[in-house]
Every structure is written in structure tokens, then in C-alpha cells.
Design an enzyme around this catalytic site. Structure first.
Site, PDB file in Angstrom:
ATOM      1  N   CYS A  24     -27.458   6.556   9.797  1.00  0.00           N
ATOM      2  CA  CYS A  24     -26.574   5.393   9.766  1.00  0.00           C
ATOM      3  C   CYS A  24     -25.875   5.304  11.117  1.00  0.00           C
ATOM      4  O   CYS A  24     -26.147   6.110  12.020  1.00  0.00           O
ATOM      5  CB  CYS A  24     -25.573   5.548   8.608  1.00  0.00           C
ATOM      6  SG  CYS A  24     -24.651   4.030   8.243  1.00  0.00           S
ATOM      7  N   CYS A  64     -28.688   1.629   3.801  1.00  0.00           N
ATOM      8  CA  CYS A  64     -28.291   3.025   3.604  1.00  0.00           C
ATOM      9  C   CYS A  64     -27.649   3.256   2.238  1.00  0.00           C
ATOM     10  O   CYS A  64     -27.194   2.325   1.582  1.00  0.00           O
ATOM     11  CB  CYS A  64     -27.331   3.467   4.698  1.00  0.00           C
ATOM     12  SG  CYS A  64     -26.028   2.305   5.089  1.00  0.00           S
ATOM     13  N   HIS A  67     -22.984  11.905   8.158  1.00  0.00           N
ATOM     14  CA  HIS A  67     -21.689  12.231   7.548  1.00  0.00           C
ATOM     15  C   HIS A  67     -21.422  13.726   7.484  1.00  0.00           C
ATOM     16  O   HIS A  67     -20.325  14.149   7.161  1.00  0.00           O
ATOM     17  CB  HIS A  67     -21.605  11.632   6.140  1.00  0.00           C
ATOM     18  CG  HIS A  67     -21.376  10.162   6.175  1.00  0.00           C
ATOM     19  ND1 HIS A  67     -22.341   9.257   5.808  1.00  0.00           N
ATOM     20  CD2 HIS A  67     -20.314   9.439   6.572  1.00  0.00           C
ATOM     21  CE1 HIS A  67     -21.869   8.036   5.974  1.00  0.00           C
ATOM     22  NE2 HIS A  67     -20.642   8.112   6.430  1.00  0.00           N
ATOM     23  N   CYS A 104      -8.350   1.680   1.374  1.00  0.00           N
ATOM     24  CA  CYS A 104      -8.318   0.301   0.916  1.00  0.00           C
ATOM     25  C   CYS A 104      -9.100  -0.565   1.897  1.00  0.00           C
ATOM     26  O   CYS A 104      -9.200  -0.236   3.067  1.00  0.00           O
ATOM     27  CB  CYS A 104      -6.873  -0.204   0.860  1.00  0.00           C
ATOM     28  SG  CYS A 104      -5.855   0.747  -0.282  1.00  0.00           S
ATOM     29  N   ILE A 112     -28.716   3.487  14.940  1.00  0.00           N
ATOM     30  CA  ILE A 112     -28.490   2.414  13.966  1.00  0.00           C
ATOM     31  C   ILE A 112     -27.563   1.334  14.511  1.00  0.00           C
ATOM     32  O   ILE A 112     -27.451   0.256  13.957  1.00  0.00           O
ATOM     33  CB  ILE A 112     -27.944   3.008  12.651  1.00  0.00           C
ATOM     34  CG1 ILE A 112     -28.879   4.100  12.137  1.00  0.00           C
ATOM     35  CG2 ILE A 112     -27.763   1.952  11.579  1.00  0.00           C
ATOM     36  CD1 ILE A 112     -30.325   3.672  11.924  1.00  0.00           C
ATOM     37  N   ARG A 151       0.818  -1.225   0.000  1.00  0.00           N
ATOM     38  CA  ARG A 151       0.000   0.000   0.000  1.00  0.00           C
ATOM     39  C   ARG A 151       0.851   1.275   0.000  1.00  0.00           C
ATOM     40  O   ARG A 151       0.499   2.275   0.616  1.00  0.00           O
ATOM     41  CB  ARG A 151      -0.967  -0.003   1.190  1.00  0.00           C
ATOM     42  CG  ARG A 151      -2.140  -0.945   0.985  1.00  0.00           C
ATOM     43  CD  ARG A 151      -3.071  -0.940   2.171  1.00  0.00           C
ATOM     44  NE  ARG A 151      -2.414  -1.467   3.350  1.00  0.00           N
ATOM     45  CZ  ARG A 151      -2.714  -1.162   4.606  1.00  0.00           C
ATOM     46  NH1 ARG A 151      -3.687  -0.300   4.839  1.00  0.00           N
ATOM     47  NH2 ARG A 151      -2.072  -1.692   5.618  1.00  0.00           N
TER      48      ARG A 151
HETATM   49  N1  GLN Z   1     -25.140  -1.316  12.670  1.00  0.00           N
HETATM   50  C1  GLN Z   1     -24.136  -0.738  11.842  1.00  0.00           C
HETATM   51  C2  GLN Z   1     -23.598   0.535  12.498  1.00  0.00           C
HETATM   52  O1  GLN Z   1     -24.338   1.213  13.122  1.00  0.00           O
HETATM   53  C3  GLN Z   1     -24.646  -0.407  10.475  1.00  0.00           C
HETATM   54  C4  GLN Z   1     -23.569   0.157   9.588  1.00  0.00           C
HETATM   55  C5  GLN Z   1     -23.958   0.371   8.152  1.00  0.00           C
HETATM   56  O2  GLN Z   1     -25.091   0.604   7.812  1.00  0.00           O
HETATM   57  N2  GLN Z   1     -23.016   0.325   7.247  1.00  0.00           N
HETATM   58  O3  GLN Z   1     -22.457   0.873  12.361  1.00  0.00           O
HETATM   59 ZN    ZN Z   2     -25.993   2.508   7.382  1.00  0.00          ZN
END
Ligand code: GLN
Ligand code: ZN
Length: 763
Positions: free
Chosen positions: A732, A649, A700, A522, A437, A21
Site C-alpha cells: 500500500c 487493499c 503496516h 475519527c 503505490i 471530540r
Molecule cells: N495512492 C494511495 C497511496 O499510496 C493509495 C492509498 C490507499 O490504498 N488507501 O497512499
Molecule cells: Zn492501499
């Protein structure tokens, strides 16, 4: 078989990241200001040349150039063609490198270009942004520079690789589809200039990548394609190869009409389509067939006997001297070399082939075709690998008695309405329940503890105590915030697939099997090598500990079968469907274990469901059918009173709404900050009948969500989902966020929900 003197061996693209890398490390040092532009460019040049040298030594006749990049090869095209969004105007005045990285990564106050998956791979490219009234121009010719460099430095007469105008424009955004033809035409002068400059420099052959031709090509586009390639043909004497990959080309006769010197076809990921098409329509006598005969995007050793049969089949239609041997696609999608995999047992190792080994395989196949006796020993050894794999205990866990698995249960005992009512009686949740989430911030202390534990510097006991303390801390935070359904926070997990892979039988892990995902990032996908078996509870300990600390329900957190599948390298002796079902059964065992331990809510995440969809729309139904079945198998045996959640997502949900409904989860949480409008629209037309949480803020975003904004999203959602079934959650997982912003964002989310609860009840 033919006694043709020798075959041309071609490569379509080589991994740019380096054996260790180096690419990533240099880029990141540059971004951190540890090295300057000159050091970066000379370091990368060294790597680029070493990649070329390796391919030369591996006996590749057509060595690709132009596949190397500073970030993303699609972005390279945009910059070369002057396709630079206006928001970068201020930076355009500065140096080329600043502009390039600003487009890739953003700059202060300026958003980066959007990133999207390259077809159905896990490689992300920067989406070109078309602006109306724009005329493309050749700002620079990186293909020429790369060609000249290979020639001058190494004496290699390389094959420049360029994404073709049809695919480049098809992957762009910012125009309506009826403008596509005109926009493609507007790029012709630029492509002509690139080719003419290459010809003047002495190049003899160019690979023009048109992977879009392996997707759904509307019939009228073939006329456009003919026009485009007529124009390119007329402008140059270069040998032009139109290269497709990742699936078969539906309309071979139309492809054949393109006036070029050869076509590149993928015979590995085409599900037999290309071979069938050739058997039916023949192959043009005067054109090269660049035959993708070994897997460019998976990591398994080629079965040489089978490959030879394939070539033999092709030779029924194409003269041997017109066949070029090559991987099915660029090797960008596989790791570089096996030479650092010292920890894998020999029999496992021999089943694998990364980029360098794949190039050796092409040599072996080439020699086997011309002079089989000279490689008899190697052919025997290859056959032995497959015989051993076939009878390996890892791949035969379900044979004999173990193979008698109980029939798959695909339906819950009761229908949703009845289940949801029973669950409500059990959990007594308020209207508009709030939840998250799953992951909570993976702060430096969490990463450090895991590293120390992995290195053996922290004992199991101390590591577990650390994780428990984190869980306790975050249960308290969630309780104080007034969240209704809690999570343990996933502190023990580094990655949602790797974590489970390590605990299941059937997975193996490479030491250095990195592939580029986006930019310098990566990933090291785990490898599904054998039959998947659940051997021990994987999440029960942490989940019941969390549950013991609170009266509120704690959701168990699992990764679903499709996501496990799509984010791993998958064995290719079974269908993906079969492997998904093995994964589903293993996850089911974990669902059962959580239920037995008293956990009442279980979330099975499927963020990668959509991305596993095939390139051609007509194949979606089949994929979604078995995909949804695998998901259902993983959860359907749950009690009615166990509430099954799922999460997805960053995809166009409206395209697969029916499949999502079919998953029959009691509650789904979706990311919607990037697709909110479209999803609400879709839900207006077609109502969703189960519990659903439309992510109320973008996790994000570097900015905290405004409460008013959150309320707005909830109010809009209430127009399409009744309050009794609407859940309130972020987009998320929160693992990438810091503690303060997480707490503050969640506080605003909970406040907004509480306020709207009273309004909704009152109305
Ligand atoms: N349960 C996971 C989290 O909260 C879901 C992650 C995802 O959707 N990529 O990190
Ligand atoms: Zn997610």
C-alpha cells in the site's frame, strides 16, 4: 392520519465522541500518560451523562445506554463475556483497563485484536476471537452499570442496548461455521444473566441488536434463533426488542416467530424490502414495530412529508400505538451537531442533519402525526428546503444543454494483450518491474507546511516550492534505488478523497463533521452535495514536474469513483450509481489532462471498491456491475499506449476476482500480506490475465521486511502469474512510514526483484 395521542420516540445509539471530540482527546491524553485512569474515567463519565441529558432534552423516550464505550462496543461484549485470547493472559492479571486497551491496541509483544468494518459502514470493531472448549461467563455487566448510572445520576429509566448472541457470534472468528449454533447456545446463560440483573435493577426494556438478520441468514439459522429467543423470553419479563438495521429482513415470517415484544426494522436502507414484506405478510398484532424512519447513517435532513407517508403506509398494517419512531440505525455513524458549522451557507446548512438534529426531526414527525397544525410552520419550512434543493444550481449542473453528455465509453480501443505490447514498446520496462503505490512518507515537515499554508502563514508560492522540493528529493531517491516506475509522492495531499473533493465542484466540507472510524480515530468525510464537475486540472502540475526530473515513467495518481463515493457522505436524491458516474466523468477529465500533458502511466486507486458491496450476496452482482462500469468510464477513453494502473487493499480479493478482471486495468497492485495465501489459491484456480503486482511486504508492519521473505512472495506469485505480467510493489502507500525504513524496505524490494529477474530470464 391517526389522532393517536402520542408516539414513543426511541434512539438506538448516540455518537460517543462528544461535540468537540472530547472522547478522542481524553483517550489519547490517557494513552500518552498525561492523565491517569481516574481522570479518564471521570472525564468520560461526564461526557456520557451529557450525551444522555441531551437526548432527554430532545424528548427521546427510550434513551439507549451501553452504547457508550472506551474504545469499541463489540470489544465491551468480549471483555464482559470473558472472551479474552490467551495471549493476553499476562495482562489479565493487571487491572481491567490495561487488559481492555491491550485487546484494543496491542501491548508490547502482543498483537491487538483484529479490526474489521462493522457491516457496510466505516466503523471498525475488534473481532471477537473464539477459543475452542471455552465457556463464556459474565465477568462484568456493563449494561447494568450503565442502566444504574443513568437512573441514579439523571433519573433516566434508560434502555440498555446489547448486541444479540447470534450477531455477536457471527462476527467472531476462530471456529468453523458448523459450530456456530453450539457456540451461540453457549452464550445463552450469559445473556440470561445480563437480562435478569437488568430486570432486578428495574429496567423495563432492552434493545437486542441483531443486524446480522438483515444480511444473508441461512434458513436453518431461524430455528436456532427461535430457540435462542425462547430461552431469553423464558428467563425475563423485560420488554425485548430485536433490532435490525442496514438492510431489510428477507424472511419476515421467520422473524415474527421470535417470541419477543417487538422488532426494529430499517425502512431507510432496506431498499423497500421491509415495507414490501409487511405488505405481503402483515405484521403481528401483538408486537411493537420500532420503525427506523429517518436516516441514521447519512447526514441529510429528513423529508418530513415523505416520512409521514411512510408512517401512514405502516399504519395500514400496524396500529399507531404499536409504532415506535426512531432512526434507522445507531447515530454512531453521523456527526454530533450542526451547531459549529458556521461557515456553511444557510441553504446548505438547512439540508443537513447530524445526530442532534435527527432527534429533533423525530419530535417534529411525532408531533406532525398527532397534531399537524401545531407544527404547520415547520412542515412548510421543511418542504421549502426540499423545493430549494431540487432547483438549486448545484444540483442542476447537468440539466438543459449541460445534460447532453457524450455517451459513456466503457471499452478501451484495443484488448489488453495488444495494449500491453504497445505500452511495452513505449516504456521498455524490465521483467518484474518495480513500483510503489503512490504516497511517500508524510513526515512532520510535510504536515507542518500544509498546516501553515492552510492557516495562511505560508504563501501559495512557498508552499508549492516546498512540495516541489519534496518531489525532487523523492524522485532522486527512487532513481538511486533503481525503481522502474516512479511516483511523485503525493506530498500535496492530506487525504486521497478530500484532496480531490476540494478541487471538484459538487463537494462541500463541514468544519466539525467528525465520525468515529476506529478507536479514537475519527474521520470527517467530505459531502457530495451537488453535481460533480471537473473544473481544472488537479494533479497535472505536480506530476509533470516529477516527470521532468527523470527519464523513467512517473505514474499519475488519482482516486477512483467508487472510493470517492464510498468514503464520502453522498447526496440521496440520486442513486449511488448516478453519483459514481458523475465522479467517473470528472476523473476521466483528469486522465485526459494528464495524457495531454504527456504522462504515460496513470493509476486510479480503488481501495474502497469492495467495502461498498451490499450486505446481501445476491445484490453484489448489480453493485459490482455498475461499480466496474464507473471505473471503466473513468479510464476507458485513454490511449492504448497509456498504461492504466489501479490499486486495491485490505479486502478479500478472491471474492471479487471476476470484477477486478472486468475493471480491465493494464496493471493492478494488490495488498496481499494479510491475504496472500488465499489469493494465490484463488489465482491457481482462476488465472488473472492482466498485469498484476502482489504486494511483497506489509507496509503496516513495524519491522523491516527480510529480503528472503520478499523473494519468497515473488516466487510464489510467479507460480500463478507469468513473469511478463508480474509487477513488484509494496502492499500500500508509504505515507505512514518514516524515511529510513521506507528507503531500506524499498532497497530490499528492488534487490529481490533484480535477483529474481536474472533467475527468471535464465530459466
Ligand atoms: N495512492 C494511495 C497511496 O499510496 C493509495 C492509498 C490507499 O490504498 N488507501 O497512499
Ligand atoms: Zn492501499
Amino acid at each position: 392520519m391517526s389522532n393517536h395521542a402520542s408516539y414513543t420516540v426511541s434512539n438506538l445509539g448516540y455518537p460517543r465522541i462528544g461535540e468537540q471530540r472530547e472522547w478522542k482527546k481524553q483517550l489519547e491524553s490517557y494513552w500518552k500518560g498525561q492523565i491517569d485512569a481516574r481522570q479518564l474515567l471521570s472525564g468520560l463519565k461526564e461526557l456520557r451523562l451529557s450525551n444522555l441529558r441531551k437526548q432527554k432534552e430532545a424528548g427521546v423516550n427510550w434513551i439507549p445506554v451501553g452504547d457508550f464505550t472506551l474504545y469499541d462496543h463489540v470489544l465491551d461484549h468480549s471483555v464482559a463475556f470473558g472472551v479474552v485470547p490467551d495471549r493476553f493472559a499476562a495482562i489479565e492479571q493487571k487491572d481491567e483497563l490495561s487488559l481492555y486497551f491491550a485487546m484494543a491496541r496491542g501491548a508490547s509483544g502482543i498483537n491487538a485484536g483484529e479490526m474489521t468494518k462493522w457491516f457496510n459502514t466505516n466503523y471498525h470493531y475488534i473481532v471477537p476471537e473464539w477459543k475452542s472448549g471455552f465457556t463464556p461467563k459474565l465477568v462484568s455487566n456493563p449494561w447494568l452499570a450503565a442502566y444504574n448510572e443513568a437512573k441514579q445520576e439523571l433519573g433516566i429509566d434508560a434502555k440498555p442496548v446489547i448486541v444479540g448472541p447470534y450477531t455477536y457470534v457471527s462476527l467472531s472468528k476462530g471456529f468453523s461455521r458448523d459450530q456456530l449454533a453450539d457456540i451461540v447456545r453457549s452464550f445463552l446463560p450469559v445473556y440470561v444473566q445480563v437480562l435478569q440483573e437488568l430486570q432486578a435493577a428495574g429496567a423495563s426494556i432492552v434493545q437486542i441488536d441483531e443486524p446480522s438478520l438483515a444480511g444473508d441468514v441461512p434458513a436453518e439459522h431461524w430455528a436456532l434463533l427461535e430457540e435462542v429467543y425462547q430461552a431469553l423470553r423464558g428467563a425475563t419479563r423485560l420488554k425485548l426488542i430485536v433490532q435490525t438495521y442496514f438492510d431489510g429482513v428477507d424472511d419476515l415470517p421467520s422473524l415474527y416467530r421470535l417470541p419477543v415484544d417487538g422488532f426494529g426494522l430499517d425502512f431507510i436502507h432496506d431498499r423497500g424490502l421491509n415495507l414490501k414484506g409487511i405488505a405481503e405478510h402483515g405484521y403481528p398484532q401483538d408486537k411493537l414495530l420500532a420503525a427506523g424512519i429517518i436516516d441514521g447513517r447519512n447526514i441529510w435532513t429528513a423529508n418530513v412529508a415523505q416520512t409521514l407517508e411512510l408512517v401512514q403506509e405502516l399504519q395500514k398494517h400496524v396500529k399507531a400505538e404499536f409504532i415506535v419512531l426512531q432512526p434507522s440505525s445507531s447515530l454512531l455513524h453521523v456527526p454530533v451537531t450542526l451547531k459549529y458549522e458556521s461557515k456553511l451557507p444557510q441553504e446548505t446548512l438547512s439540508a443537513l442533519a447530524f445526530a442532534d438534529e435527527k432527534l429533533q426531526e423525530l419530535q417534529l414527525i411525532s408531533r406532525a402525526l398527532t397534531d399537524a397544525s401545531s407544527v404547520a410552520g415547520k412542515l412548510e419550512a421543511n418542504a421549502a428546503i426540499f423545493a430549494a434543493l431540487k432547483s438549486s444550481p448545484e444540483r442542476n449542473r447537468f440539466s438543459g444543454d449541460a445534460g447532453k453528455q457524450e455517451d459513456a465509453v466503457l471499452n478501451r480501443k484495443s484488448v489488453f494483450a495488444s495494449r500491453y505490447q504497445q505500452q511495452q514498446e513505449r516504456f521498455q520496462l524490465p521483467l518484474l518491474p518495480t513500483t510503489t503505490i503512490g504516497s511517500m512518507p508524510q513526515t512532520a515537515d510535510v504536515r507542518k507546511a500544509r498546516q501553515q499554508w492552510r492557516k495562511g502563514e505560508l504563501s501559495n508560492e512557498n508552499y508549492e516550492a516546498f512540495i516541489d522540493a519534496k518531489i525532487a528529493e523523492w524522485i532522486k531517491i527512487q532513481e538511486d534505488l533503481g525503481i522502474d516506475v516512479l511516483v511523485h509522492g503525493e506530498f500535496e495531499r492530506n487525504d486521497m478523497v478530500e484532496f480531490f473533493g476540494e478541487k471538484l465542484d459538487g463537494y462541500i466540507f463541514t468544519a466539525n463533521g467528525w465520525v468515529q472510524s476506529y478507536g479514537s480515530r475519527c474521520v470527517k468525510p467530505p459531502v457530495i452535495y451537488g453535481d460533480i464537475v471537473h473544473t481544472e486540472p488537479m494533479t497535472v502540475k505536480e506530476t509533470i514536474y516529477a516527470q521532468s526530473l527523470t527519464q523513467k515513467p512517473v505514474k499519475g495518481m488519482l482516486t477512483g469513483p467508487l472510493t470517492m463515493l464510498n468514503w464520502s457522505f453522498v447526496r440521496n436524491d440520486l442513486t449511488r450509481r448516478e453519483v459514481a458516474f458523475q465522479l467517473a466523468r470528472a476523473i476521466l477529465s483528469e486522465v485526459k489532462a494528464l495524457e495531454t500533458a504527456g504522462i504515460g502511466m496513470i493509476q486510479v486507486d480503488e481501495p474502497a471498491l469492495r467495502e461498498g458491496a451490499p450486505l446481501k450476496r445476491r445484490d453484489w452482482d448489480d453493485y459490482l456491475r455498475w461499480g466496474v462500469e464507473a471505473f471503466r468510464l473513468s479510464v476507458a477513453s485513454a490511449q492504448d499506449t497509456t498504461q492504466i494502473h489501479t490499486h486495491m487493499c485490505y479486502c478479500d480479493f478472491h471474492e471479487i476476482l471476476d470484477a477486478i478482471e472486468d475493471m480491465d486495468a493494464d496493471v493492478i497492485s494488490l495488498e496481499t500480506s494479510r491475504s496472500h495465501g488465499t489469493l494465490i489459491q484463488a489465482l491457481r484456480k482462476e488465472s488473472y490475465e492482466k498485469g498484476i503486482g502482489l504486494g511483497v511486504y506489509d507496509i503496516h508492519s513495524p519491522y523491516l521486511p527480510e529480503e528472503a521473505q520478499i523473494k519468497q512472495v515473488i516466487s510464489e506469485s510467479l507460480e500463478v502469474v507469468p513473469a511478463e505480467r508480474l509487477w513488484i510493489n509494496p502492499d500500500c502507500g508509504l505515507k505512514t512510514r518514516n524515511v529510513d525504513e521506507t528507503i531500506e524496505s524499498l532497497r530490499r524490494m528492488v534487490d529481490a526483484a533484480k535477483e529474481l529477474r536474472t533467475v527468471t530470464v535464465g530459466s
